[in-house]
Design a protein around this motif. Sequence first.
Motif, PDB file in Angstrom:
ATOM      1  N   HIS A  94      65.982  24.418 160.899  1.00 11.92           N
ATOM      2  CA  HIS A  94      64.750  23.639 161.040  1.00 11.92           C
ATOM      3  C   HIS A  94      64.635  23.111 162.467  1.00 11.92           C
ATOM      4  O   HIS A  94      65.559  22.493 162.982  1.00 11.92           O
ATOM      5  N   LEU A  95      63.483  23.360 163.082  1.00 13.19           N
ATOM      6  CA  LEU A  95      63.174  22.697 164.353  1.00 13.19           C
ATOM      7  C   LEU A  95      62.395  21.417 164.125  1.00 13.19           C
ATOM      8  O   LEU A  95      62.534  20.451 164.864  1.00 13.19           O
ATOM      9  N   ASP A  96      61.544  21.421 163.104  1.00 14.98           N
ATOM     10  CA  ASP A  96      60.808  20.236 162.669  1.00 14.98           C
ATOM     11  C   ASP A  96      60.349  20.508 161.251  1.00 14.98           C
ATOM     12  O   ASP A  96      60.739  21.503 160.632  1.00 14.98           O
ATOM     13  N   GLY A  97      59.509  19.653 160.704  1.00 15.79           N
ATOM     14  CA  GLY A  97      59.064  19.803 159.333  1.00 15.79           C
ATOM     15  C   GLY A  97      58.180  20.989 159.090  1.00 15.79           C
ATOM     16  O   GLY A  97      57.861  21.308 157.936  1.00 15.79           O
ATOM     17  N   HIS A  98      57.758  21.673 160.142  1.00 17.39           N
ATOM     18  CA  HIS A  98      56.810  22.782 159.998  1.00 17.39           C
ATOM     19  C   HIS A  98      57.352  24.091 160.570  1.00 17.39           C
ATOM     20  O   HIS A  98      56.752  25.140 160.376  1.00 17.39           O
ATOM     21  N   THR A  99      58.497  24.027 161.244  1.00 19.23           N
ATOM     22  CA  THR A  99      58.976  25.197 161.984  1.00 19.23           C
ATOM     23  C   THR A  99      60.430  25.500 161.649  1.00 19.23           C
ATOM     24  O   THR A  99      61.286  24.625 161.710  1.00 19.23           O
ATOM     25  N   ILE A 100      60.695  26.762 161.291  1.00 11.35           N
ATOM     26  CA  ILE A 100      62.039  27.227 160.956  1.00 11.35           C
ATOM     27  C   ILE A 100      62.322  28.488 161.764  1.00 11.35           C
ATOM     28  O   ILE A 100      61.447  29.349 161.905  1.00 11.35           O
ATOM     29  N   VAL A 101      63.525  28.596 162.283  1.00 14.44           N
ATOM     30  CA  VAL A 101      63.932  29.765 163.049  1.00 14.44           C
ATOM     31  C   VAL A 101      65.067  30.464 162.321  1.00 14.44           C
ATOM     32  O   VAL A 101      66.016  29.819 161.862  1.00 14.44           O
ATOM     33  N   ILE A 102      64.963  31.790 162.216  1.00 15.18           N
ATOM     34  CA  ILE A 102      66.005  32.605 161.597  1.00 15.18           C
ATOM     35  C   ILE A 102      66.799  33.271 162.717  1.00 15.18           C
ATOM     36  O   ILE A 102      66.223  33.945 163.575  1.00 15.18           O
ATOM     37  N   ALA A 103      68.131  33.096 162.716  1.00 14.08           N
ATOM     38  CA  ALA A 103      68.971  33.666 163.769  1.00 14.08           C
ATOM     39  C   ALA A 103      70.316  34.061 163.188  1.00 14.08           C
ATOM     40  O   ALA A 103      70.699  33.616 162.097  1.00 14.08           O
ATOM     41  N   LEU A 104      71.033  34.924 163.906  1.00 19.50           N
ATOM     42  CA  LEU A 104      72.371  35.315 163.484  1.00 19.50           C
ATOM     43  C   LEU A 104      73.314  34.125 163.533  1.00 19.50           C
ATOM     44  O   LEU A 104      73.252  33.296 164.451  1.00 19.50           O
ATOM     45  N   GLN A 105      74.217  34.010 162.587  1.00 15.54           N
ATOM     46  CA  GLN A 105      75.096  32.847 162.485  1.00 15.54           C
ATOM     47  C   GLN A 105      76.006  32.699 163.692  1.00 15.54           C
ATOM     48  O   GLN A 105      76.290  31.595 164.118  1.00 15.54           O
ATOM     49  N   GLU A 106      76.478  33.829 164.248  1.00 13.25           N
ATOM     50  CA  GLU A 106      77.420  33.705 165.349  1.00 13.25           C
ATOM     51  C   GLU A 106      76.739  33.293 166.644  1.00 13.25           C
ATOM     52  O   GLU A 106      77.391  32.975 167.629  1.00 13.25           O
ATOM     53  N   SER A 107      75.403  33.318 166.668  1.00 14.25           N
ATOM     54  CA  SER A 107      74.684  32.963 167.887  1.00 14.25           C
ATOM     55  C   SER A 107      74.503  31.462 167.956  1.00 14.25           C
ATOM     56  O   SER A 107      74.167  30.813 166.971  1.00 14.25           O
ATOM     57  N   SER A 108      74.764  30.900 169.124  1.00 13.91           N
ATOM     58  CA  SER A 108      74.551  29.470 169.332  1.00 13.91           C
ATOM     59  C   SER A 108      73.121  29.174 169.730  1.00 13.91           C
ATOM     60  O   SER A 108      72.780  28.048 170.024  1.00 13.91           O
ATOM     61  N   ALA A 109      72.315  30.223 169.766  1.00 11.85           N
ATOM     62  CA  ALA A 109      70.936  30.042 170.236  1.00 11.85           C
ATOM     63  C   ALA A 109      70.079  29.485 169.133  1.00 11.85           C
ATOM     64  O   ALA A 109      70.186  29.847 167.981  1.00 11.85           O
ATOM     65  N   VAL A 110      69.227  28.576 169.485  1.00 10.41           N
ATOM     66  CA  VAL A 110      68.181  28.086 168.613  1.00 10.41           C
ATOM     67  C   VAL A 110      66.866  28.345 169.296  1.00 10.41           C
ATOM     68  O   VAL A 110      66.824  28.752 170.434  1.00 10.41           O
TER      69      VAL A 110
END
Length: 464
Positions: A94-110
């Motif tokens: 979650h970035l905020d209540g309206h935004t979600i990002v899907i990423a690989l678990q090993e990545s530290s990137a958001v």
Amino acid sequence: MLETKGRLRRLSIALQFVALSWCSEASAQALVHFDLPAQPMATTLKAIGAATNTDIGFKADEVAGINAPAMKADLTVDGALTRVLAGTRLKARHLDGHTIVIALQESSAVSRTEGKASLANASAIVGTEGQAGARETATAQGVAQSNSPDESVSSGEHKKYLDEIVVTGSNIRGATDSASPLKTYSAEDIQRSGQPTLAAFMQTLPQNFGGTSEFTIAGVASNSATDNSISGNAADLHGLGNDATVTLINGHRIAPSGSDGNVVDISMIPINAVERIEVLTDGASAIYGSDAVGGVVNIILKKNFEGAETSARYGAVSQGSSHDTQFGQTFGSTWGGGSGLVSYEFYDRTPLSAANRSYSSSTGLPFTLLPEQVRQSVFVTANQLISPRLAVFADGEFSRRSTYIDATVPGSYSEHVPSHVTVYGATVGGKYSLSDSTEATLSAGYTSSESHQDLYQDPVPPAL
């Protein structure tokens, strides 16, 4: 010999403040009924985002080849994502209540979104009648996909920017769906159509009237609504006239061509440089001014392109000696915090004589049914992140087209009409992120269109 010249320029400076609306955490976690089949993960994530009114961002290459299981249940957005991502290396953040990002678990990137589908836009334009268009939002379905390079931010975390998408025809805060119909045609749609040029593709759209095209001969259509002495091709939505349709490039206005100054010649744009075309098929005068009665055509050019692309085409008529040759070359590169692209196109068509068709063989010769035409076009773009909050961008284009028409008035005289059109311009600007929900954009653009036409007659007809 008669000679006519035309020169049209446009200088615009735009300042935009985009304020994004926020959705509450409670509404984002409401139960929603899902009934989704087993399908590619990207399709399922888009469906979840649309059903829950949530911006779900992901990188296409990270979800490629992953299938989501079938799901039939009443779940929150978090519950739905937990179920479809189970067993994969993907994680929802979650970035905020309206935004979600899907990423690989090993990545530290958001990820941080550059915008949402709901926005407010205020713009001041010098030298135009309307705004340059709404800017920088995620898709109306709540999905944004990123191909941008990694960039550092002031918080010390390593973040990725989601792709910026220009939305045409809305500046209403809180609106997720436009009341006006918006058609989007991707580069793949253009390729599948088999059309060699952007102008030829526009002629195939049912919303566009094809009465005025590069094939219209001024000598035949003289003094009519379809007079096209420069052999250009402009969008004409609903047949209301070229001056009733606003044509934009990356949301910016460009200078028109022609002696009457109402033709934005889309045939001058390299087709390989186009990422997509957005066609607003309803009047948008409240946003763009009185010249948008018929609608808006927004041509979005490629950015963040990596690699090289080459295209070549040769075609010939079955009867006659007319043929056309086309060559295109595009180079693009991305680097830390920026990208650049150069696209070039060459087009050469030889004339088709009236003698090669039975219905026109009796016409006085020489007479060309299709005029000879040679065109060269170049497009350049670059963008760079200067600091965690400041980014700059620049676009430039140059096109030149030469057309040669022959016509004969039986028993009187022959005409040779060469015309040359040169279009060039540039847009530079910067974007500054005031906060996670507010961005200021300052841009300045200059475009020039110069038309030159000669008329040679032999013998010279007597003066009236």
